[in-house]
Design an enzyme around this catalytic site. Structure first.
Site, PDB file in Angstrom:
ATOM      1  N   ASP A 123       8.092 -12.423 -34.220  1.00 16.27           N
ATOM      2  CA  ASP A 123       7.371 -13.418 -33.633  1.00 16.27           C
ATOM      3  C   ASP A 123       7.021 -12.988 -32.046  1.00 16.27           C
ATOM      4  O   ASP A 123       6.200 -13.429 -31.430  1.00 16.27           O
ATOM      5  CB  ASP A 123       7.492 -14.761 -33.817  1.00 16.27           C
ATOM      6  CG  ASP A 123       7.591 -15.438 -35.075  1.00 16.27           C
ATOM      7  OD1 ASP A 123       8.213 -16.581 -35.395  1.00 16.27           O
ATOM      8  OD2 ASP A 123       6.761 -14.759 -35.726  1.00 16.27           O
ATOM      9  N   VAL A 177       8.621  -6.919 -40.862  1.00 18.19           N
ATOM     10  CA  VAL A 177       8.687  -8.138 -41.668  1.00 18.19           C
ATOM     11  C   VAL A 177       7.275  -8.624 -42.246  1.00 18.19           C
ATOM     12  O   VAL A 177       7.441  -8.994 -43.211  1.00 18.19           O
ATOM     13  CB  VAL A 177       9.236  -9.315 -40.605  1.00 18.19           C
ATOM     14  CG1 VAL A 177       9.147 -10.681 -41.221  1.00 18.19           C
ATOM     15  CG2 VAL A 177      10.707  -8.776 -40.090  1.00 18.19           C
ATOM     16  N   ASP A 201      -2.464 -14.754 -44.235  1.00 14.09           N
ATOM     17  CA  ASP A 201      -3.257 -15.007 -43.049  1.00 14.09           C
ATOM     18  C   ASP A 201      -3.154 -13.616 -42.274  1.00 14.09           C
ATOM     19  O   ASP A 201      -2.849 -12.848 -42.667  1.00 14.09           O
ATOM     20  CB  ASP A 201      -2.401 -16.227 -42.287  1.00 14.09           C
ATOM     21  CG  ASP A 201      -0.987 -15.944 -42.067  1.00 14.09           C
ATOM     22  OD1 ASP A 201      -0.416 -16.814 -41.477  1.00 14.09           O
ATOM     23  OD2 ASP A 201      -0.728 -14.770 -42.170  1.00 14.09           O
TER      24      ASP A 201
HETATM   25  C1  EPZ Z   1       8.825 -18.372 -40.846  1.00 14.46           C
HETATM   26  O1  EPZ Z   1       7.685 -17.994 -41.820  1.00 14.46           O
HETATM   27  C2  EPZ Z   1       7.888 -18.485 -39.484  1.00 14.46           C
HETATM   28  N1  EPZ Z   1       7.145 -19.851 -39.792  1.00 14.46           N
HETATM   29  C3  EPZ Z   1       7.435 -17.415 -38.800  1.00 14.46           C
HETATM   30  O2  EPZ Z   1       6.842 -17.589 -37.689  1.00 14.46           O
HETATM   31  C4  EPZ Z   1       8.128 -16.102 -39.021  1.00 14.46           C
HETATM   32  O3  EPZ Z   1       7.367 -15.269 -38.386  1.00 14.46           O
HETATM   33  C5  EPZ Z   1       8.922 -15.733 -40.278  1.00 14.46           C
HETATM   34  O4  EPZ Z   1       9.588 -17.191 -40.385  1.00 14.46           O
HETATM   35  C6  EPZ Z   1      10.013 -14.570 -39.977  1.00 14.46           C
HETATM   36  O5  EPZ Z   1      10.793 -15.072 -38.935  1.00 14.46           O
HETATM   37  C7  EPZ Z   1       7.580 -20.764 -40.003  1.00 14.46           C
HETATM   38  O6  EPZ Z   1       8.865 -21.254 -39.682  1.00 14.46           O
HETATM   39  C8  EPZ Z   1       6.653 -22.285 -40.100  1.00 14.46           C
HETATM   40  P1  EPZ Z   1       9.682 -15.605 -44.485  1.00 14.46           P
HETATM   41  P2  EPZ Z   1       8.090 -17.806 -43.450  1.00 14.46           P
HETATM   42  O7  EPZ Z   1       9.509 -16.229 -45.676  1.00 14.46           O
HETATM   43  O8  EPZ Z   1       8.981 -18.587 -43.832  1.00 14.46           O
HETATM   44  C9  EPZ Z   1       8.025 -12.206 -47.319  1.00 14.46           C
HETATM   45  C10 EPZ Z   1       5.127 -18.351 -36.212  1.00 14.46           C
HETATM   46  O9  EPZ Z   1       4.326 -17.552 -35.356  1.00 14.46           O
HETATM   47  N2  EPZ Z   1       8.390 -13.138 -48.425  1.00 14.46           N
HETATM   48  O10 EPZ Z   1      10.974 -15.314 -43.760  1.00 14.46           O
HETATM   49  O11 EPZ Z   1       6.720 -17.512 -43.982  1.00 14.46           O
HETATM   50  C11 EPZ Z   1       6.908 -12.514 -46.540  1.00 14.46           C
HETATM   51  O12 EPZ Z   1       5.671 -12.131 -47.011  1.00 14.46           O
HETATM   52  C12 EPZ Z   1       5.202 -17.995 -37.394  1.00 14.46           C
HETATM   53  O13 EPZ Z   1       5.566 -19.224 -35.567  1.00 14.46           O
HETATM   54  C13 EPZ Z   1       7.971 -12.780 -49.847  1.00 14.46           C
HETATM   55  O14 EPZ Z   1       7.737 -11.606 -50.043  1.00 14.46           O
HETATM   56  O15 EPZ Z   1       8.592 -16.066 -43.347  1.00 14.46           O
HETATM   57  C14 EPZ Z   1       7.095 -11.734 -45.322  1.00 14.46           C
HETATM   58  O16 EPZ Z   1       6.808 -10.507 -45.281  1.00 14.46           O
HETATM   59  C15 EPZ Z   1       4.524 -16.732 -38.246  1.00 14.46           C
HETATM   60  N3  EPZ Z   1       8.352 -13.811 -50.543  1.00 14.46           N
HETATM   61  C16 EPZ Z   1       8.673 -11.753 -45.444  1.00 14.46           C
HETATM   62  O17 EPZ Z   1       9.189 -12.083 -46.534  1.00 14.46           O
HETATM   63  C17 EPZ Z   1       8.613 -15.169 -50.577  1.00 14.46           C
HETATM   64  O18 EPZ Z   1       8.579 -15.995 -51.337  1.00 14.46           O
HETATM   65  C18 EPZ Z   1       9.276 -12.769 -44.245  1.00 14.46           C
HETATM   66  O19 EPZ Z   1       8.696 -14.207 -44.686  1.00 14.46           O
HETATM   67  C19 EPZ Z   1       8.746 -15.382 -49.105  1.00 14.46           C
HETATM   68  C20 EPZ Z   1       8.480 -14.488 -48.095  1.00 14.46           C
END
Ligand code: EPZ
Length: 411
Positions: A299, A321, A111
């Site tokens: 965020d 992040v 996204d």
């Molecule tokens: C959660 O997303 C939140 N969304 C996000 O909020 C928030 O920014 C994020 O956590 C970090 O705090 C929800 O809870 C619905 P991650 P999530 O897995 O779970 C990489 C908002 O605006 N990664 O901690 O998707 C990823 O690409 C949203 O409310 C992998 O590489 O975040 C990123 O760079 C936006 N492989 C980093 O880790 C994976 O399998 C953090 O992602 C999973 C993640």
């Protein structure tokens, strides 16, 4: 909206979006009625309710309370048209595998903030015995019964920690998640499961231990307040040189953002469940980096960008992040800011005042930041695609209006 306007007054926080969505997914694992209080009235919660209904659960809303009943037969598939609208629907993967031993979910795409792979979710579930195949944009997982094991996460991913925690609750034996995410929403999920009879310890620390149980029983749970909404209004008070009191929130959940606002010159008063933030002069330039909790939340990065764009001096903001979370900077530069992006660093040379311009919203948080920049800017700012904001903020425009901002929504 017409600016500049210093935000002034008191605002009450809603329940946390990023907890509500996971608690709704978790309810799929509990036979009987689960009651969630303080469920925010935002479109993402309505979308997740559609996902649960599509899977065979019933979801009723009465004011801020959701009643979810998953005791009927559940389907195993979450279709593309729902997942593409909201990535968080991937969080039903763990619950479906735990409850049915199979799941078919559409692969979530990237996204506006990054590519967002789910390899850590799949890798951890494979270690628990799941066999995955992917075909035609869908992932299919099957498992006789999930088996407890040790999972060391390469990165403390919030989503992967939650999916593995949910899968482990009904698994055979004990699971240990290491380098787990420590966000308050993870702790809220663990508290919910403990009330349902699960054995979860260590949530909020880098090591979470889950001893699987045979069955869960229904419960009533009050969702934690939304720390990102609280941080948004706290930063808004500073960016607009206002005076705002945030009520019905947990100050500790935004301790680092509050410290950074103090470093920029704000006066912050903390009490048990409220915070008052006051700014009477131009912010000072500061440097900050985003990190997983308890670091500075990614965020809140866009709102901090708006503040530093008006600071006295130059600041460096580093995004660690999400690799593409500076996309909205061009919109801010249209409003007269001086921001240069170099890889995952943004170099911000502060200006005295932003000026109004029509801007386009790419995602929830950048949307809130662009509305705040309109509140701070000279003139009338038009923000397009504001629908993104309603995905994550309950009555954002109404709350800003109650703080004195001259904002209206036009279709
Ligand atoms: C959660 O997303 C939140 N969304 C996000 O909020 C928030 O920014 C994020 O956590 C970090 O705090 C929800 O809870 C619905 P991650 P999530 O897995 O779970 C990489 C908002 O605006 N990664 O901690 O998707 C990823 O690409 C949203 O409310 C992998 O590489 O975040 C990123 O760079 C936006 N492989 C980093 O880790 C994976 O399998 C953090 O992602 C999973 C993640």
């Amino acid at each position: 909206m017409q600016g500049p306007t210093p935000l002034q007054g008191t605002v009450r926080m809603a329940g946390a979006k990023n907890s509500a969505l996971k608690l709704m997914a978790a309810a799929l694992m509990v036979p009987g009625e689960v009651i969630l209080e303080r469920a925010p009235r935002i479109t993402d919660v309505e979308l997740m309710a559609d996902v649960l209904r599509r899977l065979g659960a019933t979801v009723e809303r009465d004011g801020d309370t959701l009643t979810i009943d998953s005791s009927g037969d559940l389907q195993e598939e979450t279709p593309y048209e729902l997942v593409r609208k909201m990535r968080a629907s991937i969080q039903v993967l763990g619950p479906l595998l735990a409850r049915l031993g199979r799941a078919r979910v559409s692969m979530p795409g990237g996204d506006a903030i990054g590519s967002r792979p789910i390899d850590l979710h799949l890798g951890g579930l494979e270690r628990m015995g799941v066999k995955f195949t992917s075909q035609h944009g869908y992932i299919e997982g099957v498992v006789q019964r999930l088996k407890g094991t040790r999972v060391l996460l390469e990165f403390p991913s919030v989503g992967a920690t939650e999916n593995l925690l949910m899968a482990a609750v009904l698994a055979e034996g004990t699971t240990v998640i290491e380098n787990a995410a420590r966000e308050p929403e993870i702790q809220d999920l663990a508290t919910f499961f403990q009330a349902c009879g699960a054995r979860v310890s260590g949530a909020g620390t880098p090591t979470i231990e889950i001893e699987g149980v045979e069955e869960l029983s229904p419960t009533r749970h009050r969702i934690i307040p939304d720390r990102i909404e609280a941080g948004t209004f706290a930063i808004g008070a500073v960016a607009s040189r206002g005076d705002v009191t945030l009520e019905d929130m947990e100050p500790i959940h935004i301790e680092l953002p509050l410290q950074k606002l103090e470093e920029a010159g704000a006066e912050v008063r903390r009490s048990a469940d409220s915070v008052r933030v006051r700014m009477s002069s131009r912010p000072r330039a500061i440097d900050l980096v985003t990190l997983p909790y308890p670091g500075f939340p990614t965020d809140l990065q866009p709102m901090m960008m708006v503040t530093l764009a008006q600071a006295a001096g130059s600041s460096i903001l580093t995004e660690n992040v999400f690799e593409a979370r500076f996309l909205f900077v061009d919109e801010l530069n249209r409003m007269g800011s001086h921001i240069r992006v170099e890889g995952h660093h943004a170099v911000i040379r502060g200006v005295e005042r932003l000026s109004s311009a029509p801007v386009q919203v790419p995602d929830i948080r950048a949307g809130a930041a662009l509305v705040l920049s309109g509140v701070c800017a000279e003139g009338v700012t038009e923000v397009y695609d504001g629908g993104h904001i309603e995905r994550g903020y309950e009555d954002f425009v109404g709350k800003l209006g109650s703080l004195g901002a001259d904002v209206e929504v036009r279709d």
